[in-house]
Motif scaffolding. Sequence first.
Motif, PDB file in Angstrom:
ATOM      1  N   LEU A  38       0.844  -1.190   0.000  1.00 34.09           N
ATOM      2  CA  LEU A  38       0.000   0.000   0.000  1.00 34.09           C
ATOM      3  C   LEU A  38       0.877   1.236   0.000  1.00 34.09           C
ATOM      4  O   LEU A  38       1.982   1.221   0.520  1.00 34.09           O
ATOM      5  N   PRO A  39       0.382   2.339  -0.529  1.00 36.61           N
ATOM      6  CA  PRO A  39       1.172   3.568  -0.496  1.00 36.61           C
ATOM      7  C   PRO A  39       1.352   4.067   0.935  1.00 36.61           C
ATOM      8  O   PRO A  39       0.498   3.847   1.791  1.00 36.61           O
ATOM      9  N   GLN A  40       2.471   4.715   1.198  1.00 39.69           N
ATOM     10  CA  GLN A  40       2.748   5.241   2.521  1.00 39.69           C
ATOM     11  C   GLN A  40       1.672   6.257   2.898  1.00 39.69           C
ATOM     12  O   GLN A  40       1.280   7.099   2.096  1.00 39.69           O
TER      13      GLN A  40
ATOM     14  N   PHE B   1      -1.434   5.516   3.623  1.00 44.97           N
ATOM     15  CA  PHE B   1      -2.750   5.060   3.176  1.00 44.97           C
ATOM     16  C   PHE B   1      -3.708   5.026   4.357  1.00 44.97           C
ATOM     17  O   PHE B   1      -3.414   4.454   5.399  1.00 44.97           O
TER      18      PHE B   1
ATOM     19  N   PHE C 246      -4.710   1.664   6.063  1.00 44.53           N
ATOM     20  CA  PHE C 246      -3.657   0.743   6.472  1.00 44.53           C
ATOM     21  C   PHE C 246      -3.825   0.225   7.908  1.00 44.53           C
ATOM     22  O   PHE C 246      -3.720  -0.987   8.138  1.00 44.53           O
TER      23      PHE C 246
END
Length: 55
Positions: free
Chosen positions: A3-5, A7, A10
């Motif tokens: 996942l993108p930082q 997110f 998360f």
Amino acid sequence: MGLPQGFVLFPLLLNLFLADVFENFSSQKVKFADDETIWKTTDNLSTVEESLQGD
């Protein structure tokens, strides 16, 4: 892939993924955020080794 930082979902997804990690452990356990630790204390080193290896 991951996942993108930063997110937003998360933390929720991580909690769902790790919710049952410690369910069947016989050792002492503690969870904080994304860190987990198990430990066992006794006088017999081989018993501790076997128990932790089993967990």
